[in-house]
Design an enzyme around this catalytic site. Structure first.
Site, PDB file in Angstrom:
ATOM      1  CD  GLU A   1     -44.645 -49.109  14.523  1.00 53.59           C
ATOM      2  OE1 GLU A   1     -43.654 -49.867  14.421  1.00 53.59           O
ATOM      3  OE2 GLU A   1     -44.604 -47.984  15.074  1.00 53.59           O
TER       4      GLU A   1
ATOM      5  CB  THR B   1     -40.578 -48.126  14.769  1.00 54.41           C
ATOM      6  OG1 THR B   1     -41.760 -47.316  14.712  1.00 54.41           O
ATOM      7  CG2 THR B   1     -40.558 -49.111  13.616  1.00 54.41           C
TER       8      THR B   1
ATOM      9  CB  CYS C   1     -42.685 -44.193   9.174  1.00 61.42           C
ATOM     10  SG  CYS C   1     -40.912 -44.027   9.528  1.00 61.42           S
TER      11      CYS C   1
ATOM     12  CB  SER D   1     -46.456 -36.885  16.528  1.00 62.19           C
ATOM     13  OG  SER D   1     -46.231 -38.218  16.140  1.00 62.19           O
TER      14      SER D   1
ATOM     15  CG  HIS E   1     -50.924 -41.118  17.510  1.00 57.59           C
ATOM     16  ND1 HIS E   1     -50.421 -42.343  17.895  1.00 57.59           N
ATOM     17  CD2 HIS E   1     -52.084 -41.382  16.844  1.00 57.59           C
ATOM     18  CE1 HIS E   1     -51.229 -43.298  17.472  1.00 57.59           C
ATOM     19  NE2 HIS E   1     -52.246 -42.739  16.837  1.00 57.59           N
TER      20      HIS E   1
ATOM     21  CB  CYS F   1     -37.391 -45.487  14.214  1.00 65.50           C
ATOM     22  SG  CYS F   1     -38.032 -44.090  15.129  1.00 65.50           S
TER      23      CYS F   1
END
Length: 327
Positions: free
Chosen positions: A143, A182, A113, A284, A58, A212
């Site tokens: 996601e 995440t 990912c 990103s 993104h 994450c």
């Protein structure tokens, strides 16, 4: 380590000083690095065009840069010709997408990912144990769509807030598990998990949190710079979950925060009465945009940069074996 203060030109001497606190870590994470490299290597190996289902990550700057190299971004596989090569985005896809690619005999590469893929595997394992999954995430995010698409319809329920937990229809004796997107707010997710565990004491959770490392680290870095800043600038896209969370984290610290995509979006009026600005970037956003923002601030003020390091990141993810040997 603090950046050295540059010698002032006569022009800079006339400008008001501005301290810029730069969060570290910031910007690209290992999953984003890997996804972009997959597209670039696919272009080298197969030649243009290489099709990418949804934005690879993104960030408009990244997407436009890859488009200029020959990537073609599509929403669905029916836009990919029969002999096309396609890459799935870093956010992950429902199982139906690779199944459709195989049915059409398309050549595809999965840039999901690895930390998102880990959540997908956890979902499969919980279903194998006959547990219904409560998934913490934001409705409509790629996601979330990808993760919920790992199981059959009706096997996973999405919650976004503590209020959603209170409205869940399950009895306490129903076998349940929870997983999460995440890129969520660490603090918000902790509150939702606490509410789930209070209502369903037997609910099963992942061995390690699903949020994450990069999301957690970037939020912690903002918590370090925000209290000392009059304003925090978060570089990221409006559809980037982890970037939006960084804005929220700064605001929770009592600091005004603004999400911007490029340096030219900064309004000089934002600097009125401001002596210190914090700068960070979502996972990103490339470092080039951070430099662009700082250079833009330097057009109006005499900037002194200070980098505040809250964690070191050395994570690297392997490329798909199809591309690992490409130059």
């Amino acid at each position: 380590m603090n950046a050295p203060f540059p010698s002032q030109s006569p022009q800079d001497a006339a400008k008001l000083p501005l301290t810029v606190l730069i969060a570290a870590p910031r910007g690209f994470c290992a999953g984003v690095d890997r996804a972009i490299e997959i597209v670039e290597r696919a272009l080298q190996r197969y030649g243009a065009p290489v099709y990418v289902r949804h934005e690879i990550v993104h960030n408009k700057y990244v997407v436009e840069n890859l488009r200029a190299k020959g990537a073609v971004f599509v929403e669905e596989l029916d836009e990919v010709p029969a002999d096309g090569h396609v890459v799935f985005s870093a956010h992950g896809v429902p199982k139906s997408v690779p199944a459709e690619a195989e049915r059409r005999e398309l050549t595809y590469l999965d840039a999901t990912c690895p930390l998102v893929s880990k959540v997908h595997r956890q979902a499969e394992r919980q279903i194998e144990k006959d547990r219904h999954i409560i998934f913490i995430g934001h409705e409509g995010h790629p996601e979330v769509i990808g993760t919920m698409g790992q199981v059959e319809p009706g096997q996973m329920t999405l919650v976004e807030t503590v209020k959603d937990v209170a409205a869940l229809p399950f009895a306490q004796d129903v076998p349940l598990a929870y997983l999460s997107q995440t890129t969520l707010s660490v603090d918000d997710t902790a509150e939702i998990i606490a509410a789930l565990e209070a209502r369903y004491p037997e609910i099963a959770g992942p061995k390690a949190e699903d949020i994450c490392y990069a999301t957690s680290n970037r939020q912690a870095a903002v918590k370090r710079i925000a209290p000392a800043s009059d304003l925090v600038l978060v570089i990221g896209a409006p559809n980037s979950s982890n970037s939006l969370r960084l804005v929220e984290v700064a605001e929770r610290c009592g600091t005004q925060a603004k999400l911007i995509q490029r340096g030219d979006e900064i309004d000089p009026a934002w600097l009125d009465g401001v002596g210190t600005i914090g700068v960070t970037a979502g996972a990103s956003a490339p470092e080039r945009l951070v430099r662009e923002v700082i250079e833009r601030l330097g057009e109006w003020r005499a900037v002194e940069e200070r980098t505040l390091v809250s964690a070191e990141e050395k994570m690297v993810f392997k490329l798909p074996r199809e591309l690992a040997d490409s130059e």
